[in-house]
Structures are given as C-alpha cells and as structure tokens.
Design a protein around this motif. Structure first.
Motif, PDB file in Angstrom:
ATOM      1  N   UNK A  47       6.330   1.073   2.407  1.00 42.82           N
ATOM      2  CA  UNK A  47       5.391   1.554   1.391  1.00 42.82           C
ATOM      3  C   UNK A  47       5.450   0.681   0.151  1.00 42.82           C
ATOM      4  N   UNK A  48       6.643   0.224  -0.214  1.00 43.26           N
ATOM      5  CA  UNK A  48       6.763  -0.659  -1.379  1.00 43.26           C
ATOM      6  C   UNK A  48       6.069  -1.998  -1.099  1.00 43.26           C
ATOM      7  N   UNK A  49       6.241  -2.522   0.087  1.00 41.86           N
ATOM      8  CA  UNK A  49       5.589  -3.786   0.462  1.00 41.86           C
ATOM      9  C   UNK A  49       4.073  -3.667   0.364  1.00 41.86           C
ATOM     10  N   UNK A  50       3.527  -2.594   0.924  1.00 45.37           N
ATOM     11  CA  UNK A  50       2.071  -2.382   0.912  1.00 45.37           C
ATOM     12  C   UNK A  50       1.568  -2.178  -0.514  1.00 45.37           C
ATOM     13  N   UNK A  53       1.546  -5.448  -2.461  1.00 47.59           N
ATOM     14  CA  UNK A  53       0.472  -6.349  -2.023  1.00 47.59           C
ATOM     15  C   UNK A  53      -0.877  -5.875  -2.571  1.00 47.59           C
ATOM     16  N   UNK A  54      -1.121  -4.562  -2.522  1.00 47.30           N
ATOM     17  CA  UNK A  54      -2.379  -4.035  -3.061  1.00 47.30           C
ATOM     18  C   UNK A  54      -2.489  -4.313  -4.563  1.00 47.30           C
ATOM     19  N   UNK A  55      -1.392  -4.113  -5.276  1.00 49.11           N
ATOM     20  CA  UNK A  55      -1.425  -4.311  -6.729  1.00 49.11           C
ATOM     21  C   UNK A  55      -1.583  -5.790  -7.075  1.00 49.11           C
ATOM     22  N   UNK A  56      -1.011  -6.667  -6.253  1.00 44.05           N
ATOM     23  CA  UNK A  56      -1.200  -8.106  -6.469  1.00 44.05           C
ATOM     24  C   UNK A  56      -2.665  -8.471  -6.223  1.00 44.05           C
ATOM     25  N   UNK A  57      -3.215  -7.941  -5.134  1.00 44.85           N
ATOM     26  CA  UNK A  57      -4.612  -8.225  -4.788  1.00 44.85           C
ATOM     27  C   UNK A  57      -5.565  -7.744  -5.880  1.00 44.85           C
ATOM     28  N   UNK A  58      -5.215  -6.630  -6.522  1.00 42.21           N
ATOM     29  CA  UNK A  58      -6.068  -6.064  -7.575  1.00 42.21           C
ATOM     30  C   UNK A  58      -5.863  -6.734  -8.927  1.00 42.21           C
ATOM     31  N   UNK A  59      -4.945  -7.704  -8.995  1.00 47.64           N
ATOM     32  CA  UNK A  59      -4.729  -8.401 -10.262  1.00 47.64           C
ATOM     33  C   UNK A  59      -3.879  -7.623 -11.247  1.00 47.64           C
TER      34      UNK A  59
END
Lengths: 113, 113
Positions: A47-50, A53-59
């Motif tokens: 869950x931390x990995x996902x 990654x989502x937060x990185x993708x969202x800037x």
C-alpha cells in the motif's frame, strides 16, 4: 454540481487516508521508504508503494535515488505537495480532536435497541 | 506517532471521498436520499446507503423519518458534522484549484520514457 464531479477525480487521490498520512509525515522534510513505513502505523509495504507512486504521478512528491552504497531512495513534498499538506491539516486536526466524540457516538448508535 | 494511529481510525471515515462529498452537499441544510444521490455524481445507491449509515453512526449527521404520505427520510449535519464540513473545506477547495496542475503532472509522468 460540475465542481463536485471534478473534485471527485482529485479526491480519489487526496481523499485517500494513506495519501493524507504520507503527506502529513513528510512535513518536516524528505524520508526514506523504511522511515515512512515506520512512521505510518499499519500501512503495508504494498500500500505504501502504490500510494507513493500515485502521489509522485500527481506531482505531490518527488522520488530521489541516491547513488551511494547501498543506494537509497527518498521522498519529499513538492511545492504543490506542501500546499496540500496545509490544506489537509485542518481535517487531520479535526480528526484527532473529535475522536472521543466519534467513539461516543458509535457506542450510542451500537447500543440502540 | 501515536497521533497518526488515532487519526487513522477517524480517517477510515472522513478520509473517504464519498463521506467528504456527502458532508459537502449537506452544507445548505437537510436533503432527502434521492436529492443526495442526484447531487453526488457517480455515487451508487449502495455506496450512498453505506456512507450515510457510517456518518450517522459517527454522529456526523442525523437521519429523520417523516411520517407523511408517502413517508420520507432526510439527512442533516449535526453540530459536529458542521465543524467537519468546515475542516474539510480547505482540502476540497485545494482539490478544485489544483486539478489542472495535477492533470499536467500525470500527463508528464505518463510520458516518461
């Protein structure tokens, strides 16, 4: 309700409790994966990995790989991420402040005949 | 990180996007189930039912059955629910304001080689 529809798209990310907690624990500066995992009680590795990654993708945060031995990866809020942290703070503070009241409401509800 | 753990328990409810959207659309006063469903784009009957029950159990809203013909049920924020609405407002406003920036970040991320 156009706004509600647009908001919903973003809340898929920021209305996620794990995302809010990640943003919260990054407030004092960059952390490594293992530090994040330790700071967020109960989050799984997956869950931390996902979430990261989502937060990185969202800037919202950046991921930096340091080429030291052993190499390590750290995560840091972007300037947009810092504004999110500020916007989410009242909700997080509200949550802490109202936990006893919510616990009492739940107990009363569950005791109904 | 004791606080984070306690916060997490509450965020199971208030960190839920549907819960935040229900609280948001109730800001101007009570609404009936069908009005809520219409106001929250994309929510299913089942998800709205579950969200309303959780929010009632947590003391965030009240459910009132009016014994008219045909009987109808309306939902209204409690005083605690109104404070939640205020605490969640910055996050909802942030979401609306940053949607274009997040869309751009996602597009850039997805275009990476």
């Amino acid at each position: 309700m156009q706004d509600a529809c647009r908001t919903r798209a973003v809340l898929d990310i920021v209305g996620d409790k794990w995302a809010l907690l990640v943003v919260r624990v990054l407030k004092d500066g960059p952390l490594r994966f293992t530090e994040l995992k330790r700071a967020i009680d109960g989050i799984s590795q997956r869950m931390l990995t996902v979430t990261l990654r989502d937060l990185e993708r969202d800037g919202i945060l950046t991921r930096t790989v340091r080429e030291v031995m052993p190499p390590h990866v750290s995560y840091e809020l972007t300037s947009m991420g810092r504004t999110l942290r500020e916007a989410a703070a009242p909700l997080l503070e509200w949550s802490i402040a109202h936990l006893p009241e919510i616990d009492a409401a739940r107990a009363a509800y569950d005791d109904r005949p």
